[in-house]
Design a protein around this motif. Structure first.
Motif, PDB file in Angstrom:
ATOM      1  N   ALA A  48       0.836  -1.204   0.000  1.00 52.68           N
ATOM      2  CA  ALA A  48       0.000   0.000   0.000  1.00 52.68           C
ATOM      3  C   ALA A  48       0.870   1.252   0.000  1.00 52.68           C
ATOM      4  CB  ALA A  48      -0.932  -0.004   1.210  1.00 52.68           C
ATOM      5  N   ARG A  81      -8.585   3.996  12.579  1.00 55.32           N
ATOM      6  CA  ARG A  81      -9.003   2.603  12.752  1.00 55.32           C
ATOM      7  C   ARG A  81      -9.496   2.321  14.165  1.00 55.32           C
ATOM      8  NH1 ARG A  81      -6.699  -1.552  14.737  1.00 55.32           N
ATOM      9  NH2 ARG A  81      -4.660  -0.592  14.891  1.00 55.32           N
ATOM     10  N   THR A 116      -7.623   7.771   0.043  1.00 56.41           N
ATOM     11  CA  THR A 116      -8.802   6.915   0.268  1.00 56.41           C
ATOM     12  C   THR A 116      -9.439   6.470  -1.037  1.00 56.41           C
ATOM     13  OG1 THR A 116     -10.259   8.837   0.527  1.00 56.41           O
ATOM     14  CG2 THR A 116      -9.298   7.893   2.539  1.00 56.41           C
ATOM     15  N   THR A 119      -6.976   2.239  -5.066  1.00 51.21           N
ATOM     16  CA  THR A 119      -7.251   0.845  -4.756  1.00 51.21           C
ATOM     17  C   THR A 119      -6.028   0.218  -4.098  1.00 51.21           C
ATOM     18  OG1 THR A 119      -8.712   0.708  -6.667  1.00 51.21           O
ATOM     19  CG2 THR A 119      -7.958  -1.383  -5.709  1.00 51.21           C
ATOM     20  N   THR A 122      -6.134  -5.807  -0.142  1.00 50.90           N
ATOM     21  CA  THR A 122      -7.221  -6.157   0.772  1.00 50.90           C
ATOM     22  C   THR A 122      -6.830  -5.983   2.229  1.00 50.90           C
ATOM     23  OG1 THR A 122      -7.932  -7.765  -0.861  1.00 50.90           O
ATOM     24  CG2 THR A 122      -8.886  -7.966   1.323  1.00 50.90           C
ATOM     25  N   ASP A 124      -5.259  -3.759   3.589  1.00 50.80           N
ATOM     26  CA  ASP A 124      -5.269  -2.349   3.978  1.00 50.80           C
ATOM     27  C   ASP A 124      -6.657  -1.707   3.905  1.00 50.80           C
ATOM     28  OD1 ASP A 124      -2.309  -1.459   4.335  1.00 50.80           O
ATOM     29  OD2 ASP A 124      -2.323  -2.756   2.582  1.00 50.80           O
ATOM     30  N   HIS A 125      -7.653  -2.470   3.536  1.00 49.96           N
ATOM     31  CA  HIS A 125      -8.989  -1.893   3.399  1.00 49.96           C
ATOM     32  C   HIS A 125      -9.539  -1.383   4.729  1.00 49.96           C
ATOM     33  CE1 HIS A 125      -9.996  -3.998  -0.661  1.00 49.96           C
ATOM     34  NE2 HIS A 125      -9.036  -3.106  -0.758  1.00 49.96           N
ATOM     35  N   GLN A 128      -8.071   2.044   5.527  1.00 45.04           N
ATOM     36  CA  GLN A 128      -8.440   2.968   4.461  1.00 45.04           C
ATOM     37  C   GLN A 128      -9.911   3.388   4.604  1.00 45.04           C
ATOM     38  OE1 GLN A 128      -8.528   1.478   0.415  1.00 45.04           O
ATOM     39  NE2 GLN A 128      -7.736   3.422  -0.366  1.00 45.04           N
ATOM     40  N   LEU A 129     -10.784   2.427   4.888  1.00 46.11           N
ATOM     41  CA  LEU A 129     -12.201   2.747   5.098  1.00 46.11           C
ATOM     42  C   LEU A 129     -12.398   3.595   6.351  1.00 46.11           C
ATOM     43  CD1 LEU A 129     -13.814  -0.672   4.128  1.00 46.11           C
ATOM     44  CD2 LEU A 129     -13.891   1.484   2.839  1.00 46.11           C
TER      45      LEU A 129
END
Length: 139
Positions: A48, A81, A116, A119, A122, A124-125, A128-129
């Motif tokens: 990422a 997070r 954000t 892409t 996965t 790091d989702h 990021q979210l």
């Protein structure tokens, strides 16, 4: 604990040039690579980071030494997070005010929105979210 072991354990707190120098030193056989943060992990994976790094604006020459961008991205991701107050940012991410000022600067210039939108892998989702949610909340 040897000096070299301490330096490797605190790698993220070193200047990028010092990190590169440390990386050139041979790793003793039969040892694990050091933890990158006090928690033993990074918020942002290496894959990422490779995608995010080109999005981050260059340092302005305003004097003083800037903290490493990746360390601050890790701090921003951790805060988002865990949804904790910025003042409770663990010390291994740097001073909370430094992280907050960089967050505000990157929010104002659109860098965080670009981060954000890209892409990422996965793994790091989650962070990021969380950062995207925090941007939508306006905090």
């Amino acid at each position: 604990m040897t000096w070299l072991h301490r330096q490797r354990a605190q790698r993220v707190l070193l200047h990028p040039g010092q990190q590169q120098l440390l990386d050139t030193l041979p790793q003793p056989t039969g040892t694990q690579p050091p933890a990158l943060t006090a928690s033993g992990r990074r918020e942002v994976s290496d894959q990422a980071w490779a995608l995010i790094c080109p999005l981050i604006p260059r340092q302005q020459s305003t004097g003083g030494r800037w903290r490493e961008h990746r360390l601050l991205i890790d701090g921003i991701a951790h805060t988002a997070r865990t949804d904790t107050p910025r003042r409770d940012l663990p010390a291994h991410y740097g001073h909370w005010q430094t992280c907050y000022r960089r967050y505000k600067r990157w929010l104002a210039d659109g860098t965080l929105h670009q981060i954000t939108a890209v892409t990422l892998p996965t793994t790091d989702h989650g962070w990021q979210l969380a950062v995207a949610r925090r941007l939508r909340r306006g905090s």
